[in-house]
Design a protein around this motif. Structure first.
Motif, PDB file in Angstrom:
ATOM      1  N   ALA A 188       0.826  -1.213   0.000  1.00  0.00           N
ATOM      2  CA  ALA A 188       0.000   0.000   0.000  1.00  0.00           C
ATOM      3  C   ALA A 188       0.856   1.257   0.000  1.00  0.00           C
ATOM      4  N   ALA A 189       2.032   1.177   0.611  1.00  0.00           N
ATOM      5  CA  ALA A 189       2.909   2.341   0.725  1.00  0.00           C
ATOM      6  C   ALA A 189       3.406   2.849  -0.620  1.00  0.00           C
ATOM      7  N   ILE A 190       3.389   2.017  -1.649  1.00  0.00           N
ATOM      8  CA  ILE A 190       3.924   2.435  -2.955  1.00  0.00           C
ATOM      9  C   ILE A 190       2.819   2.676  -3.983  1.00  0.00           C
ATOM     10  N   THR A 191       1.590   2.848  -3.528  1.00  0.00           N
ATOM     11  CA  THR A 191       0.476   3.117  -4.434  1.00  0.00           C
ATOM     12  C   THR A 191       0.381   4.621  -4.716  1.00  0.00           C
ATOM     13  N   PRO A 192      -0.238   4.996  -5.840  1.00  0.00           N
ATOM     14  CA  PRO A 192      -0.345   6.415  -6.201  1.00  0.00           C
ATOM     15  C   PRO A 192      -1.015   7.284  -5.142  1.00  0.00           C
ATOM     16  N   VAL A 193      -2.019   6.750  -4.447  1.00  0.00           N
ATOM     17  CA  VAL A 193      -2.747   7.581  -3.500  1.00  0.00           C
ATOM     18  C   VAL A 193      -1.854   8.057  -2.360  1.00  0.00           C
ATOM     19  N   MET A 194      -0.804   7.311  -2.037  1.00  0.00           N
ATOM     20  CA  MET A 194       0.060   7.736  -0.940  1.00  0.00           C
ATOM     21  C   MET A 194       0.903   8.948  -1.334  1.00  0.00           C
ATOM     22  N   ASP A 195       1.185   9.118  -2.616  1.00  0.00           N
ATOM     23  CA  ASP A 195       1.825  10.359  -3.059  1.00  0.00           C
ATOM     24  C   ASP A 195       0.876  11.535  -2.851  1.00  0.00           C
ATOM     25  N   ALA A 196      -0.417  11.299  -3.095  1.00  0.00           N
ATOM     26  CA  ALA A 196      -1.414  12.343  -2.869  1.00  0.00           C
ATOM     27  C   ALA A 196      -1.552  12.653  -1.382  1.00  0.00           C
ATOM     28  N   VAL A 197      -1.428  11.633  -0.537  1.00  0.00           N
ATOM     29  CA  VAL A 197      -1.468  11.847   0.915  1.00  0.00           C
ATOM     30  C   VAL A 197      -0.286  12.694   1.356  1.00  0.00           C
ATOM     31  N   ARG A 198       0.892  12.419   0.817  1.00  0.00           N
ATOM     32  CA  ARG A 198       2.064  13.241   1.140  1.00  0.00           C
ATOM     33  C   ARG A 198       1.823  14.708   0.786  1.00  0.00           C
ATOM     34  N   GLU A 199       1.142  14.933  -0.323  1.00  0.00           N
ATOM     35  CA  GLU A 199       0.839  16.308  -0.720  1.00  0.00           C
ATOM     36  C   GLU A 199      -0.115  16.962   0.274  1.00  0.00           C
ATOM     37  N   LEU A 200      -1.092  16.211   0.775  1.00  0.00           N
ATOM     38  CA  LEU A 200      -1.996  16.740   1.800  1.00  0.00           C
ATOM     39  C   LEU A 200      -1.228  17.122   3.059  1.00  0.00           C
ATOM     40  N   VAL A 201      -0.242  16.300   3.405  1.00  0.00           N
ATOM     41  CA  VAL A 201       0.585  16.592   4.578  1.00  0.00           C
ATOM     42  C   VAL A 201       1.342  17.904   4.364  1.00  0.00           C
ATOM     43  N   ARG A 202       1.867  18.093   3.158  1.00  0.00           N
ATOM     44  CA  ARG A 202       2.565  19.352   2.855  1.00  0.00           C
ATOM     45  C   ARG A 202       1.606  20.543   2.936  1.00  0.00           C
ATOM     46  N   GLU A 203       0.320  20.290   2.648  1.00  0.00           N
ATOM     47  CA  GLU A 203      -0.691  21.349   2.746  1.00  0.00           C
ATOM     48  C   GLU A 203      -1.224  21.507   4.169  1.00  0.00           C
ATOM     49  N   GLU A 204      -0.653  20.746   5.108  1.00  0.00           N
ATOM     50  CA  GLU A 204      -0.992  20.819   6.536  1.00  0.00           C
ATOM     51  C   GLU A 204      -2.457  20.473   6.801  1.00  0.00           C
ATOM     52  N   LYS A 205      -2.901  19.385   6.149  1.00  0.00           N
ATOM     53  CA  LYS A 205      -4.228  18.853   6.396  1.00  0.00           C
ATOM     54  C   LYS A 205      -4.122  17.586   7.244  1.00  0.00           C
ATOM     55  N   PRO A 206      -5.078  17.320   8.136  1.00  0.00           N
ATOM     56  CA  PRO A 206      -4.990  16.178   9.050  1.00  0.00           C
ATOM     57  C   PRO A 206      -5.058  14.832   8.329  1.00  0.00           C
ATOM     58  N   VAL A 207      -4.248  13.886   8.806  1.00  0.00           N
ATOM     59  CA  VAL A 207      -4.238  12.518   8.283  1.00  0.00           C
ATOM     60  C   VAL A 207      -4.228  11.563   9.470  1.00  0.00           C
ATOM     61  N   LEU A 208      -5.193  10.653   9.502  1.00  0.00           N
ATOM     62  CA  LEU A 208      -5.280   9.653  10.568  1.00  0.00           C
ATOM     63  C   LEU A 208      -5.156   8.264   9.968  1.00  0.00           C
ATOM     64  N   GLY A 209      -4.245   7.460  10.498  1.00  0.00           N
ATOM     65  CA  GLY A 209      -4.118   6.064  10.107  1.00  0.00           C
ATOM     66  C   GLY A 209      -4.498   5.167  11.264  1.00  0.00           C
ATOM     67  N   ILE A 210      -5.407   4.220  11.015  1.00  0.00           N
ATOM     68  CA  ILE A 210      -5.895   3.321  12.059  1.00  0.00           C
ATOM     69  C   ILE A 210      -5.458   1.899  11.736  1.00  0.00           C
ATOM     70  N   CYS A 211      -4.758   1.249  12.649  1.00  0.00           N
ATOM     71  CA  CYS A 211      -4.326  -0.142  12.522  1.00  0.00           C
ATOM     72  C   CYS A 211      -3.502  -0.339  11.245  1.00  0.00           C
ATOM     73  N   ASN A 212      -4.058  -0.967  10.205  1.00  0.00           N
ATOM     74  CA  ASN A 212      -3.310  -1.105   8.963  1.00  0.00           C
ATOM     75  C   ASN A 212      -2.921   0.262   8.404  1.00  0.00           C
ATOM     76  N   GLY A 213      -3.781   1.258   8.613  1.00  0.00           N
ATOM     77  CA  GLY A 213      -3.453   2.620   8.204  1.00  0.00           C
ATOM     78  C   GLY A 213      -2.258   3.168   8.949  1.00  0.00           C
ATOM     79  N   ALA A 214      -2.131   2.815  10.230  1.00  0.00           N
ATOM     80  CA  ALA A 214      -0.966   3.229  11.017  1.00  0.00           C
ATOM     81  C   ALA A 214       0.303   2.568  10.478  1.00  0.00           C
TER      82      ALA A 214
END
Length: 218
Positions: A62-88
């Motif tokens: 899951a770590a190498i899927t396209p959506v995780m690049d989009a998540v990194r961009e959200l982090v750069r935009e200072e938006k909240p990200v929560l990972g639960i269990c497998n998400g963590a």
């Protein structure tokens, strides 16, 4: 508030998270692993499950899927990200939170209710709690044991979010079972707040994690 719920092949807590986000007053929407742009979202939750069957190790594919690049961009935009269990596990795998979640000390799937201590309230997800408040949420994982080479640094940076209170069911270092990045906006927790968000489930302590997203002022 528009909150994305990311889906991978093997996710199985996505509907639970979507349901609780609606109860909290958010506008949740499912996001598939191959989406490359999440700019329209205000926050993201990566739910639990067994993404890609936990092949190699939990979260590795899951770590190498396209959506995780989009998540990194959200982090750069200072938006909240929560990972639960497998998400963590996924957030740790991509380096968005410190340390790793590895095989339990007793290598078997562990599913039980746990008592937890909230160690920081500076994240959007724990802002409605009091520091050191004891809460009750279940865990369900085989690879949830937290480890970091320099654990003192995690404590010094106020990056410990949740700590087992009493029993440490998986052997996590210092009983840590939730951490955040230095900003506090990216949070990875092994216990399941969505499974402790309605009275019928046995606890509502987890509901504050989702209400906290809506109270967050970026």
């Amino acid at each position: 508030m528009r909150v994305g719920v990311i889906r991978f092949p093997g996710s199985n807590c996505d509907r639970d998270v979507h349901h609780v986000l609606e109860l909290a007053g958010a506008e949740p929407e499912y996001v598939w692993w191959n989406q490359r742009n999440l700019d329209h979202l205000d926050a993201v939750v990566i739910p639990g499950g067994f993404s890609y069957g936990d092949y190699l190790r939990a979260g590795a594919i899951a770590a190498i899927t396209p959506v995780m690049d989009a998540v990194r961009e959200l982090v750069r935009e200072e938006k909240p990200v929560l990972g639960i269990c497998n998400g963590a596990q996924i957030l740790a795998e991509v380096g968005l939170v410190p340390g790793v979640f590895t095989v339990n000390e007793h290598p078997k799937f562990n599913c039980q209710w746990t008592e937890l201590r909230v160690k920081t309230t500076r994240t959007p997800f724990t802002g409605l709690f009091k520091k050191d408040e004891v809460i009750r949420m279940p865990v369900a994982h085989a690879e949830g044991r937290y480890y970091h080479d320099n654990i003192s640094e995690v404590w010094e940076n106020d990056q410990v979010v949740l700590q087992f209170h009493g029993e440490n069911p998986n052997g996590s270092l210092d009983g840590i079972t939730g951490v955040c990045d230095e900003s506090g906006l990216v949070c990875a927790v092994m216990p399941h707040p969505e499974r402790a968000s309605e009275e019928i489930l046995g606890s509502v302590d987890g509901f504050k994690f989702f209400r906290g997203i809506l109270k967050f002022k970026g």
